[in-house]
Each structure stands twice: as C-alpha cells, then as structure tokens.
Design an enzyme around this catalytic site. Structure first.
Site, mmCIF file in Angstrom:
data_model
loop_
_atom_site.group_PDB
_atom_site.id
_atom_site.type_symbol
_atom_site.label_atom_id
_atom_site.label_comp_id
_atom_site.label_asym_id
_atom_site.label_seq_id
_atom_site.Cartn_x
_atom_site.Cartn_y
_atom_site.Cartn_z
ATOM 1 N N HIS A 21 0.797 -1.235 0.000
ATOM 2 C CA HIS A 21 0.000 0.000 0.000
ATOM 3 C C HIS A 21 0.818 1.268 0.000
ATOM 4 O O HIS A 21 0.247 2.361 0.043
ATOM 5 C CB HIS A 21 -0.916 0.038 1.228
ATOM 6 C CG HIS A 21 -2.124 -0.823 1.096
ATOM 7 N ND1 HIS A 21 -3.298 -0.376 0.535
ATOM 8 C CD2 HIS A 21 -2.334 -2.108 1.434
ATOM 9 C CE1 HIS A 21 -4.184 -1.358 0.545
ATOM 10 N NE2 HIS A 21 -3.628 -2.422 1.091
ATOM 11 N N LYS A 56 -8.944 14.249 3.732
ATOM 12 C CA LYS A 56 -8.155 13.017 3.822
ATOM 13 C C LYS A 56 -7.282 13.144 5.063
ATOM 14 O O LYS A 56 -7.240 14.207 5.679
ATOM 15 C CB LYS A 56 -7.312 12.810 2.562
ATOM 16 C CG LYS A 56 -6.510 14.054 2.141
ATOM 17 C CD LYS A 56 -5.763 13.844 0.813
ATOM 18 C CE LYS A 56 -6.648 13.900 -0.409
ATOM 19 N NZ LYS A 56 -6.671 12.663 -1.151
ATOM 20 N N ARG A 57 -6.576 12.070 5.441
ATOM 21 C CA ARG A 57 -5.638 12.195 6.550
ATOM 22 C C ARG A 57 -4.687 13.361 6.286
ATOM 23 O O ARG A 57 -4.329 13.630 5.129
ATOM 24 C CB ARG A 57 -4.840 10.893 6.717
ATOM 25 C CG ARG A 57 -5.628 9.773 7.388
ATOM 26 C CD ARG A 57 -6.093 10.130 8.784
ATOM 27 N NE ARG A 57 -4.990 10.183 9.713
ATOM 28 C CZ ARG A 57 -4.822 9.333 10.721
ATOM 29 N NH1 ARG A 57 -5.694 8.370 10.953
ATOM 30 N NH2 ARG A 57 -3.794 9.459 11.530
ATOM 31 N N LYS A 92 0.515 14.493 1.343
ATOM 32 C CA LYS A 92 -0.778 14.834 0.732
ATOM 33 C C LYS A 92 -0.898 16.349 0.496
ATOM 34 O O LYS A 92 -1.818 16.810 -0.165
ATOM 35 C CB LYS A 92 -1.915 14.320 1.603
ATOM 36 C CG LYS A 92 -2.008 12.788 1.651
ATOM 37 C CD LYS A 92 -3.120 12.328 2.585
ATOM 38 C CE LYS A 92 -3.239 10.815 2.720
ATOM 39 N NZ LYS A 92 -4.010 10.178 1.633
ATOM 40 N N THR A 95 -8.457 6.703 -2.707
ATOM 41 C CA THR A 95 -9.817 6.278 -3.026
ATOM 42 C C THR A 95 -10.774 7.447 -2.832
ATOM 43 O O THR A 95 -11.862 7.455 -3.413
ATOM 44 C CB THR A 95 -10.272 5.099 -2.137
ATOM 45 O OG1 THR A 95 -10.003 5.431 -0.767
ATOM 46 C CG2 THR A 95 -9.565 3.814 -2.511
ATOM 47 N N LYS A 136 -14.249 8.538 -4.919
ATOM 48 C CA LYS A 136 -15.560 8.835 -4.325
ATOM 49 C C LYS A 136 -16.035 10.227 -4.739
ATOM 50 O O LYS A 136 -17.216 10.427 -5.051
ATOM 51 C CB LYS A 136 -15.467 8.719 -2.797
ATOM 52 C CG LYS A 136 -15.277 7.282 -2.325
ATOM 53 C CD LYS A 136 -15.078 7.187 -0.808
ATOM 54 C CE LYS A 136 -13.635 7.205 -0.413
ATOM 55 N NZ LYS A 136 -13.422 7.035 1.050
HETATM 56 C C1 LIG Z 1 -12.054 7.291 1.428
HETATM 57 C C2 LIG Z 1 -11.644 7.671 2.775
HETATM 58 C C3 LIG Z 1 -10.300 7.895 3.068
HETATM 59 C C4 LIG Z 1 -9.222 7.800 2.028
HETATM 60 O O1 LIG Z 1 -9.125 9.052 1.395
HETATM 61 P P1 LIG Z 1 -7.905 9.442 0.453
HETATM 62 O O2 LIG Z 1 -8.329 10.758 -0.104
HETATM 63 O O3 LIG Z 1 -7.814 8.393 -0.609
HETATM 64 O O4 LIG Z 1 -6.703 9.521 1.300
HETATM 65 C C5 LIG Z 1 -9.947 8.250 4.362
HETATM 66 N N1 LIG Z 1 -10.877 8.382 5.325
HETATM 67 C C6 LIG Z 1 -12.180 8.201 5.078
HETATM 68 C C7 LIG Z 1 -13.160 8.387 6.185
HETATM 69 C C8 LIG Z 1 -12.618 7.834 3.804
HETATM 70 O O5 LIG Z 1 -13.922 7.629 3.587
#
Ligand SMILES: *Cc1c(COP(=O)(O)O)cnc(C)c1O
Length: 843
Positions: free
Chosen positions: A385, A576-577, A582, A684, A688
């Site tokens: 990952h 995101k985190r 990032k 991901t 979304k």
């Molecule tokens: C999808 C998701 C992530 C991953 O987000 P990235 O933008 O790909 O880092 C992290 N936390 C939550 C709650 C998510 O739904």
C-alpha cells in the site's frame, strides 16, 4: 408533546397486534420485508429484547430496536450462506486486515436488503423519523484512513459478488480517536464506540483460541528421533471471535467479518488469586485485555511498539487457527489447506502470518519443513500500500525475539534457505542478497516484514497502475527481478452502494431515472449517461442536486462551526488524513495567494469559493498538527476580512470519518488530489469525489492517472511534476530557496506566514513548517506551486461557465465505471484468488 404522541402511537400499535390481518405468528413472516412485518419486529424488539416501552424509550432504544429488526434479517441470510459454504465445501477468501473503517451499518444494510423505503414507512407509522435514528449510530472507526476503508469496500463487494469470504481483524475497544478543534489545534478524545452496545455483532464465546507470547523455545527429540520445538510462553491470551454479518447488495450472500477481542484465559493467574494476590491477578487480566484495547492512530507511519507487534500476531494467529479449524472440521486434510483458503495480506500488518502458518503446520500439525513451506507459499498473497520509506514495516530483532521467540527461529531458517537459493540465482551479488534478506543489518538488526510478505506470497500487487510500476522500479525492485511472475496490479475501487446510493440518493435517483438501476451493480453502465450531458434539462437537474447537497453541507457547517458559507460559491474540497505528502499546506499557499490578490485589488472579479478541509493528524505527528493549526489560522483571518467580504471562506470540518465523508463528498465541486507524484499509492477519496460529480485538480499520482484517462484530460485539471520529474529534481538536488526567491507571490506568502500575519503577530508558531518548506522539503511544494496556481486559475474560468461545468461534471461521473470495488474484487478473484461466485439460496 412530540414524545407523548409518539409513545401513544407505538403503544396503540403494539396492543392492536399486527394491524393488517396477517397472523403475527406465521413463521415465514418473522423476518419478512414488508412494512407491517417490519413494524411488528421493531415493536417486538423494543419490548422483548430491550425491555422498554414507549413512555421510557429513548432515541437510542428505538435505534436499537430497528437495528435488531434488521439484524434478524441479516442473520437469516448469514446462516443460509454459512450453511451452504460448509455443505458444498467451497474455496474461501480470507482477507486479513488490521483495519476496517466500516462506517455506520444501519442505512447501508437497509439499502443492501432493499428495504430502505419500507423501513422508512414502518418508522413513520410508528411515529418515528428513520433519518433521525440513523444519525444516532456511532460508527465503528476501526481504521485510520484509505487502507481500512478499502477493506470495508472490499467486504461489501465480496458479498455483492457472492464470493465466499471471511474478513479477519481486531475488535479494538477504542477505534480511531475523535478529533475536536480547540483554538485551531487538534485535540484528541477517545472513541468509546461500544459505550451503548453494538447491535451488529454477535459474540461467539465458544469460538476462542489461546495465543502465546514471549518465553522461550525448548528443543527435544521425539521417539522417532525427530527434532521438535516446544514454545513455553511467558503469557497466554485468549482471542474471542465477534462476528458481524456483511450483506451483499440485493443478494442473499452475507459473509462474516470476524474480529478478535483479547481476554484473559479462563485459568488466568489462578495461583496469585488464590494466594490472595488480587493485584497481580487483576494485573495480568489487564495485560491480556490491553492487546485489543486501541487502534494505533498512525497512517502511513510505523510505530515499532511491542504492543503493536502483539496486536498483529494476536489477530493473525487467531485467524489462521480458525481457518485450520474450519478446514479440518469439514473432514479435509491439513495437506490441502491452500486449496481451501487463499489469504490476502492487506499490507504487511498481517505478514507475520507467513511464519505463523509454518509454525502451526510444523509444530502443531507435524508437517515437515518442505511441505509446510509449499502450503504456506501457495496460501498467501500480499498487497503493498505504500512507497513511503517511513511506512515500510520493520521490527527490531531483539524486540521481535522477545515477543515471538519461535517465529524468530522460523524466520532465521526461512531466510537461511532463501539466501542459499538467492546466492546461486544471483551469482553471489551480495548487495542484492542483503537487500532481499529478511533480516536487516545495522547498529541493530531488524526484521523486514515486506520481504517476509514477498517471499511467503505467490502474488504481490500494488493498488494502482503507477504504484505497481513504481514498486517494480523502486522498493521491490530486487524482488521483481528475482520473481517477476509474482507481480500484478489491482487498481483500488470503492463501493457505489455506500458512496452513491447511500451518500447521494438524490443523484442516484436522477441517474436511475434515466438509465435504470443496473449501474449500481455494474458501474460501467454509467457510460449510458454520456448523451445526457447534452440535455439542458438534465444538466439543470444535475446542478440542482449538487446545489442541494451543498446547501445541506453548508447547514452542517453552520451548526458545527458557526461559519456561514454560501452554497452558490464553488465548494473546493480537500479531505483526507493530514500528511505532508498529501500537501494540505500547498492548498493553503494557494488560498493565501488568492487572498493577497483580492487584498491588492478588492474590486477584482473573483469566483466565490469555499475551501473545505477535513482530516485527522496522527497525535504524534507535529508537522501535521501544525498544518491543521495553519488552516484554521488562515481561515480566521480570511473569513473575517472585510476586503474579502465573504468571497472566500476557509473551513476545517472536524472529526473526518465515514459518517462525515458521506456528507462531504456529494457536496464537492472540486476534488483536490494534490500529493507529490509518486507518493500516493492509489487514493480512493479521489474516486468517491469524482463519482459524485466533482472535477479533480490533481497531480499524476496514484489512481489520479487512471481517473484522468477515463474521464478525459479535458475534464481533469492536471498540474505539477510527474513521478519521474520528481525523482529527477531530487537526484539533482532540490533547491526550494531558488523558487522562493524567484517567485514574488510565493515569497510574499511565506514571509506573511512567518511574520505572524495569521497568528496574532506570533512569528514563531509556523516556523517549523515554513523552515521545512524552505530548507528540506521531501514533498517539493515550491516546485509545484506556480503550476498549481495557474491550474487553479483555469478551474476558476471553467466554473464561470456553469453550463460547461455541468457537462464536464456529468461526463466525469459517467466515465467512472472502472472505479467500482466490484471491478477490483472481480480481478482479485480471477487473477489471484481463483475463487468463484456461489449464489446463496434462502430456504
Ligand atoms: C475514502 C476515505 C479515506 C481515504 O481518502 P484518500 O483521499 O484516498 O486519502 C480516508 N478516510 C475516510 C473516512 C474515507 O472515507
């Protein structure tokens, strides 16, 4: 008043019985899906399961009553699935993951059962508001971010594709911390998600395994003269199974998510207890329970703590013992274990499984080394990952040996045999051999978990095309050259059930109204939306849905933060985190640049924008926490500056989790995916957001590359260096100071932060952050700054033409078919796992 009326209604309905003439006692209607049956089930659960009646029932009691009613329906399907798997002896996927970021269950289960509407009606007739009750659910936050969420999407897709599967993990008593923001800083609070009970799990007290820790290994010769090993532990912990049924979308398949809780064994420290040493007895109970107590809150960063290693071994050993038990109880032979189970390692967290399966096969089931290794290396497959060096797991060898003495022996022996083989294969290339070795040398020796995973697995995959290529060229280069046949790509995906049907029912209805509902199970069908991009009426409806979702989010922002944001403004979203790679701080540089432009020319024509951030920082990650403070500090100035006059707003929405993500993604106009190229394995969140009609501003990183290919470059705002260019800049020596001194806008922004402009004239607060940008930035912010600013100007231009924007947004969604986790799972099934669908029949 409301409560009284409601109470009367439920009471009356309960006394009247079922209300529609059907007998409530009919067996087959016990778990029926009609409105009346659901109503009766909810009432019954309130009374008979919880011992409550309407006069005293709380909101939580009603939530529980509905949850139990839904669970009954899940259990019916779950029992049918398990029965069928056992009787027909199917091959099973075991997904091993230290994290599952599931999100709330109730609404998702209603959708997958196909009874959302019916339940809504049943609630209404009982005087209850389903949505209000759904909001009550505390989500199980058993993961940090993308990796844990991927595991959850994959469980949904496995069940939807009717694939026999078990997800194994840890039932953390405390999940990812709850984030609050005080004075702009992140404050952590414990996530006591089990406080009010968990109606979705079933404790399997009878299903438990003893897990050993520490101690030493005795060697002896058995009567046949064979060398045997006897691990005498210092500590034994019991792992108890807690099962959560995971139902597929409109199918009867309900798979098992089996999470392990650690407890003291039955006979725990009986001696101390008897001797009156109550403290010592209680102490050992606490030590045992600690193992599944709390999720480590680090994302993309290892924590080399003893307890973490204990967690990993604990859940992996429970899971493998469980699989062997299932296999043998079906009357099968241990020799065929790899034919029954394929075990997917979600990152290296469960990689200790390679050594543990060897131990179980040899020390417990008496197989010889060669056969044990043959079975083991046909059982595991490994998903990598990350390319970040700080996230590649290693364990200090001494620590490892003190927790798992037997496994240290096994790893030495696995490595000895492997190095013999590699020496011949590689003609004694010592540098390569030492890079491939399972044991790292240095001031202290350490175990390399990625190497153990690579060696012990028959397949190795990255999570996006670019990532899989980079693996072969960088961190796993030597493995690729030695074993090229093991390497594959499996681009991540997300479940359209949670991330569209549940999170965005309005868009779901609009789409289904045009092309039917087939896309929910076959996301490629979204392609049929393309022609509607030319339909002005459809475009209008499309933008109306977006507006409504923005309005709803604006309302939440107002309620949570007291900040007014205009749903007519562009919602520019980065959630995101929080991590340097990032680059949330690159977004901040853009915001300040824009702010400065307006300050210098207050009457300029600017597209109003709302910048929305959300995300948690690891509690020990100082710079990430400083990034949160910076976002909030900039927001405080920008939001209240009369020259800006509300044209740009900056908000940090606290406690990013699945529940909040479901509210945020559908409201995005712009999706920010701005990691340094080569650093984000897949992402991901990008999928979304794009699926929900947001246009991406992104680097060529992770799955962004494939998203751009699919949606078309004209519908994607690309900026920044490529992964190759990043590598080149670094190898030539990155000089951030040059960018800073040569770009007056950039210089102004950095100087402004350093002057204390955003921090009440305290010029030291952000120094650690600006210093790292100026002097040793791994993530090349300044190198991408101007490109990012220029691209944002294009975004602004595009947004001014709302008709064109709508068209781009529709095409964008229409072309996201590839990014369903159903597609990912299909590929895993066909190309790695070799498992087939098993439709389940309900009897
Ligand atoms: C999808 C998701 C992530 C991953 O987000 P990235 O933008 O790909 O880092 C992290 N936390 C939550 C709650 C998510 O739904």
């Amino acid at each position: 008043m409301k409560k009284k009326v409601l109470a009367d209604k439920v009471q009356a309905d309960a006394t009247n019985g079922n209300g529609n003439g059907h007998s409530p006692y009919l067996e087959d209607s016990r778990t029926g899906l009609g409105v009346d049956t659901l109503k009766r089930a909810i009432r019954n659960n309130l009374f008979y399961v919880q011992g409550k009646f309407p006069e005293i029932a709380t909101r939580n009691d009603y939530y529980m009553a509905i949850a139990y009613a839904v669970r009954d329906r899940l259990l019916q399907r779950w029992v049918a699935s398990v029965k069928q798997y056992i009787q027909e002896k199917h091959r099973v996927v075991a997904y091993l993951s230290a994290e599952y970021l599931l999100g709330p269950h109730l609404a998702n289960n209603l959708i997958n059962l196909g009874i959302y509407k019916e339940t809504e009606q049943a609630c209404k007739e009982l005087g209850l508001d389903l949505e209000w009750l759904i909001e009550k659910e505390v989500e199980p936050g058993l993961g940090n971010g993308g990796l844990g969420r991927l595991a959850a999407c994959y469980m949904d897709s496995l069940a939807t594709l009717e694939v026999p599967a078990i997800g194994y993990g840890i039932r953390y008593q405390f999940g990812i911390f709850e984030q609050d923001i005080r004075d702009g800083w992140q404050v952590e609070d414990t996530d006591n998600w089990l406080r009010r009970g968990n109606p979705w799990e079933i404790a399997r007290r009878e299903l438990s395994y003893d897990i050993k820790f520490g101690g030493y290994v005795q060697t002896y010769l058995d009567r046949a003269g064979k060398l045997c090993f006897n691990w005498i532990p210092e500590l034994v912990v019991k792992g108890v199974a807690y099962d959560t049924p995971i139902l597929g979308y409109k199918v009867n398949t309900a798979n098992t998510l089996r999470l392990w809780k650690s407890e003291a064994p039955h006979s725990f420290d009986f001696q101390s207890f008897n001797a009156g040493d109550y403290n010592s007895a209680v102490n050992s109970k606490i030590i045992c329970e600690n193992i599944s107590k709390v999720l480590y809150p680090n994302d993309e960063q290892i924590e080399g703590k003893r307890l973490r290693l204990q967690q990993q071994y604990f859940f992996v050993s429970c899971s493998l013992q469980d699989m062997i038990g299932i296999h043998l109880r079906q009357g099968e032979k241990i020799h065929d274990f790899h034919k029954k189970f394929v075990v997917q390692l979600n990152d290296t967290h469960p990689a200790i499984g390679v050594a543990e399966l060897m131990r179980l096969l040899m020390d417990v089931h008496q197989l010889e080394w060669e056969e044990a290794w043959d079975i083991t290396s046909k059982t595991f497959a490994y998903t990598n990952h990350t390319l970040l060096p700080e996230a590649l797991e290693t364990w200090d060898l001494q620590l490892f040996g003190s927790v798992l003495p037997r496994h240290l022996q096994l790893i030495y022996e696995i490595n000895r045999r492997f190095v013999d083989y590699a020496t011949i294969k590689l003609y004694g290339n010592h540098q390569k051999i030492s890079s491939l070795s399972l044991i790292g040398e240095g001031p202290r020796k350490y175990i390399k978990m990625a190497n153990l995973a690579c060696l012990g697995s028959f397949a190795i995959n990255g999570v996006a095309a670019l990532h899989s290529e980079l693996l072969k060229k960088t961190v796993l280069k030597d493995w690729y050259e030695l074993m090229p046949h093991k390497f594959q790509n499996k681009t991540n995906g997300v479940t359209p059930r949670r991330w569209m049907v549940l999170a965005n029912p309005e868009l779901t209805n609009l789409i289904s109204g045009k092309i039917g509902e087939g896309w929910i199970k076959n996301l490629h069908e979204l392609k049929q939306l393309e022609p509607f991009a030319d339909d002005p009426e459809f475009r209008k409806e499309w933008m109306q849905v977006k507006f409504n979702k923005k309005k709803a989010l604006a309302k939440r922002i107002k309620k949570r933060l007291g900040v007014d944001v205009d749903p007519n403004s562009m919602f520019d979203i980065l959630v995101k985190r929080i991590h340097e790679y990032k680059r949330q701080h690159l977004k901040v540089l853009h915001i300040i640049t824009l702010y400065n432009q307006i300050k210098k020319n207050p009457s300029m024509d600017v597209v109003p924008r709302t910048f929305i951030f959300a995300g948690k920082a690891a509690p020990g990650y100082r710079k990430a926490k400083l990034m949160i403070k910076l976002i909030n500090s900039v927001g405080e100035i920008v939001n209240n500056d009369p020259d800006i006059n509300g044209r740009i707003k900056v908000v940090f929405y606290p406690n990013y989790n699945v529940t909040n993500a479901q509210k945020i993604y559908p409201a995005a106009d712009v999706s920010e995916q701005i990691s340094t190229a080569g650093k984000e394995a897949s992402g991901t969140g990008n999928m979304k957001l794009s699926l929900n009609g947001a246009l991406t501003v992104g680097t060529l990183d992770g799955a962004n590359v494939e998203i751009r290919e699919c949606v078309g470059e004209e519908n994607f705002f690309l900026f920044g260096l490529t992964a190759d260019e990043v590598a080149k800049v670094k190898s030539e020596g990155y000089k951030p100071w040059d960018y800073y001194s040569e770009n007056p806008n950039l210089k102004e922004v950095i100087d402004q932060i350093n002057s204390g402009y955003f921090s009440h004239l305290d010029s030291k607060v952000f120094k650690e952050l600006t210093d790292s940008l100026l002097y040793d930035d791994q993530y090349l912010l300044f190198a991408d700054y101007q490109s990012y600013i220029d691209t944002q100007a294009k975004v602004e231009e595009a947004f001014k033409d709302q008709d064109k924007w709508a068209r781009m947004s529709i095409l964008n969604t229409a072309r996201m078919g590839k990014f369903s986790s159903d597609r990912s799972i299909r590929e895993y099934c066909d190309e790695i796992w070799k498992v087939e669908s098993v439709p389940v029949t309900l009897d």
